[in-house]
Design a protein around this motif. Structure first.
Motif, PDB file in Angstrom:
ATOM      1  N   ASN A  22      46.250 125.901  54.440  1.00 46.39           N
ATOM      2  CA  ASN A  22      47.327 124.943  54.688  1.00 46.39           C
ATOM      3  C   ASN A  22      48.643 125.726  54.752  1.00 46.39           C
ATOM      4  OD1 ASN A  22      45.679 122.620  54.607  1.00 46.39           O
ATOM      5  ND2 ASN A  22      45.675 122.710  52.369  1.00 46.39           N
ATOM      6  N   PRO A  23      49.599 125.270  55.551  1.00 47.81           N
ATOM      7  CA  PRO A  23      50.854 126.023  55.667  1.00 47.81           C
ATOM      8  C   PRO A  23      51.598 126.128  54.344  1.00 47.81           C
ATOM      9  CG  PRO A  23      50.689 124.353  57.395  1.00 47.81           C
ATOM     10  CD  PRO A  23      49.572 124.093  56.423  1.00 47.81           C
ATOM     11  N   GLY A  24      52.244 127.261  54.151  1.00 38.95           N
ATOM     12  CA  GLY A  24      53.162 127.461  53.042  1.00 38.95           C
ATOM     13  C   GLY A  24      54.568 127.545  53.603  1.00 38.95           C
ATOM     14  N   CYS A  25      55.558 127.491  52.710  1.00 39.59           N
ATOM     15  CA  CYS A  25      56.940 127.524  53.182  1.00 39.59           C
ATOM     16  C   CYS A  25      57.842 128.131  52.122  1.00 39.59           C
ATOM     17  CB  CYS A  25      57.412 126.107  53.524  1.00 39.59           C
ATOM     18  SG  CYS A  25      58.991 126.057  54.384  1.00 39.59           S
ATOM     19  N   CYS A  26      58.778 128.945  52.567  1.00 44.55           N
ATOM     20  CA  CYS A  26      59.839 129.466  51.712  1.00 44.55           C
ATOM     21  C   CYS A  26      61.161 128.939  52.268  1.00 44.55           C
ATOM     22  CB  CYS A  26      59.837 130.991  51.708  1.00 44.55           C
ATOM     23  SG  CYS A  26      61.139 131.723  50.686  1.00 44.55           S
ATOM     24  N   ALA A  27      62.041 128.485  51.382  1.00 48.01           N
ATOM     25  CA  ALA A  27      63.335 127.945  51.815  1.00 48.01           C
ATOM     26  C   ALA A  27      64.467 128.643  51.076  1.00 48.01           C
ATOM     27  CB  ALA A  27      63.394 126.445  51.552  1.00 48.01           C
ATOM     28  N   TRP A  28      65.597 128.797  51.769  1.00 55.42           N
ATOM     29  CA  TRP A  28      66.802 129.388  51.209  1.00 55.42           C
ATOM     30  C   TRP A  28      67.839 128.284  51.043  1.00 55.42           C
ATOM     31  CZ3 TRP A  28      63.251 131.810  53.950  1.00 55.42           C
ATOM     32  CH2 TRP A  28      62.929 133.137  53.636  1.00 55.42           C
ATOM     33  N   TRP A  29      68.383 128.168  49.827  1.00 58.19           N
ATOM     34  CA  TRP A  29      69.338 127.117  49.486  1.00 58.19           C
ATOM     35  C   TRP A  29      70.651 127.747  49.022  1.00 58.19           C
ATOM     36  CZ3 TRP A  29      67.381 122.085  49.886  1.00 58.19           C
ATOM     37  CH2 TRP A  29      65.993 121.977  49.968  1.00 58.19           C
ATOM     38  N   ALA A  30      71.759 127.310  49.607  1.00 57.53           N
ATOM     39  CA  ALA A  30      73.086 127.762  49.188  1.00 57.53           C
ATOM     40  C   ALA A  30      73.728 126.686  48.327  1.00 57.53           C
ATOM     41  CB  ALA A  30      73.957 128.048  50.407  1.00 57.53           C
ATOM     42  N   CYS A  31      74.235 127.084  47.168  1.00 59.10           N
ATOM     43  CA  CYS A  31      74.955 126.168  46.272  1.00 59.10           C
ATOM     44  C   CYS A  31      76.439 126.286  46.613  1.00 59.10           C
ATOM     45  CB  CYS A  31      74.710 126.550  44.815  1.00 59.10           C
ATOM     46  SG  CYS A  31      72.959 126.553  44.363  1.00 59.10           S
ATOM     47  N   LEU A  32      76.941 125.346  47.400  1.00 57.69           N
ATOM     48  CA  LEU A  32      78.303 125.416  47.916  1.00 57.69           C
ATOM     49  C   LEU A  32      79.330 125.171  46.812  1.00 57.69           C
ATOM     50  CD1 LEU A  32      77.716 123.504  51.267  1.00 57.69           C
ATOM     51  CD2 LEU A  32      77.644 125.967  50.852  1.00 57.69           C
ATOM     52  N   PRO A  33      80.543 125.736  46.959  1.00 56.27           N
ATOM     53  CA  PRO A  33      81.567 125.606  45.909  1.00 56.27           C
ATOM     54  C   PRO A  33      81.942 124.168  45.569  1.00 56.27           C
ATOM     55  CG  PRO A  33      82.212 127.276  47.513  1.00 56.27           C
ATOM     56  CD  PRO A  33      80.985 126.602  48.061  1.00 56.27           C
ATOM     57  N   ASP A  34      81.789 123.237  46.520  1.00 54.96           N
ATOM     58  CA  ASP A  34      82.149 121.837  46.252  1.00 54.96           C
ATOM     59  C   ASP A  34      81.001 121.042  45.629  1.00 54.96           C
ATOM     60  OD1 ASP A  34      80.452 121.606  48.405  1.00 54.96           O
ATOM     61  OD2 ASP A  34      81.869 120.545  49.701  1.00 54.96           O
ATOM     62  N   GLY A  35      79.919 121.736  45.230  1.00 53.94           N
ATOM     63  CA  GLY A  35      78.806 121.080  44.557  1.00 53.94           C
ATOM     64  C   GLY A  35      77.696 120.621  45.484  1.00 53.94           C
ATOM     65  N   ARG A  36      77.893 120.764  46.810  1.00 51.57           N
ATOM     66  CA  ARG A  36      76.858 120.344  47.748  1.00 51.57           C
ATOM     67  C   ARG A  36      75.784 121.427  47.859  1.00 51.57           C
ATOM     68  NH1 ARG A  36      79.227 118.802  53.230  1.00 51.57           N
ATOM     69  NH2 ARG A  36      80.485 120.652  52.911  1.00 51.57           N
ATOM     70  N   LEU A  37      74.636 121.031  48.388  1.00 53.17           N
ATOM     71  CA  LEU A  37      73.495 121.926  48.551  1.00 53.17           C
ATOM     72  C   LEU A  37      73.201 122.054  50.038  1.00 53.17           C
ATOM     73  CD1 LEU A  37      71.485 123.456  46.728  1.00 53.17           C
ATOM     74  CD2 LEU A  37      70.000 121.456  46.830  1.00 53.17           C
ATOM     75  N   TYR A  38      72.960 123.289  50.491  1.00 48.06           N
ATOM     76  CA  TYR A  38      72.760 123.560  51.912  1.00 48.06           C
ATOM     77  C   TYR A  38      71.435 124.291  52.096  1.00 48.06           C
ATOM     78  CZ  TYR A  38      74.026 125.423  56.599  1.00 48.06           C
ATOM     79  OH  TYR A  38      74.067 125.761  57.936  1.00 48.06           O
TER      80      TYR A  38
END
Length: 198
Positions: free
Chosen positions: A74-90
């Motif tokens: 089954n497919p696997g996945c790696c994700a990159w998340w940026a924690c932005l200075p205003d508290g948002r997640l990207y």
């Protein structure tokens, strides 16, 4: 051809009220031309027109983390998340893999991290199943990742709490420019994620 009510000057003034008699998902389809919503959608507040966007280059000072769900058949996945200075997640990038070995996935994870210009990854969260040996005496998948330069931490398998936390990220917040903006932004390149959530 996409169209909204405002595009048709001949509609009756009560037409929008008539549309509102439908289920909420059907109303969004017909009123706002939003064909990403559907019956039975689990995360009903996720909207491509609101949550998906390209924020451009991310400052190297921003804190990052990764998440990995292992898969071979089954497919696997790696994700990159940026924690932005205003508290948002990207969610900036994802790497979907299948029929790959752990050293191959680890090498590609490190290469993609470097390609984003990331100086430091705070942690890489992974499915606790990656620590299981299931009766074997060799090293676990998590140990093989660590040996190949990608140390992992165990995430929680509390799905109910996870779903609720994700719904919180789908909320909006006031934008400094006026209006509202999402707490969670997903880069358009994360097509696997968008397809699974929509």
């Amino acid at each position: 051809i996409p169209a909204n009510l405002e595009d048709n000057p001949y509609l009756d003034a009560d037409y929008e009220a008539d549309l509102a008699m439908n289920q909420p998902w059907r109303f969004r389809q017909l009123r706002f031309n939003d064909w990403d919503v559907m019956a039975g959608q689990f995360f009903t507040t996720f909207r491509n027109d609101f949550h998906v966007g390209d924020l451009g280059p991310v400052s190297p000072e921003v804190e990052w983390f990764r998440s990995i769900d292992w898969g071979y058949v089954n497919p696997g996945c790696c994700a990159w998340w940026a924690c932005l200075p205003d508290g948002r997640l990207y969610r900036r990038l994802e790497y979907k893999f299948q029929f790959s070995t752990v050293p191959e996935v680890a090498a590609e994870t490190l290469r993609l991290t470097k390609s984003l210009g990331i100086r430091k990854v705070r942690y890489t969260a992974a499915d606790p199943a990656m620590w299981q040996r299931t009766g074997q005496t060799g090293e676990s998948i998590a140990e093989t990742f660590a040996r190949n330069g990608v140390p992992l931490i165990k995430s929680a398998n509390d799905r109910v709490n996870g779903w609720q936390r994700f719904r919180e990220w789908l909320r909006s917040k006031p934008s400094p420019a006026g209006g509202e903006e999402p707490w969670l932004i997903v880069h358009p390149d994360c097509r696997y994620f968008i397809r699974c959530i929509s």
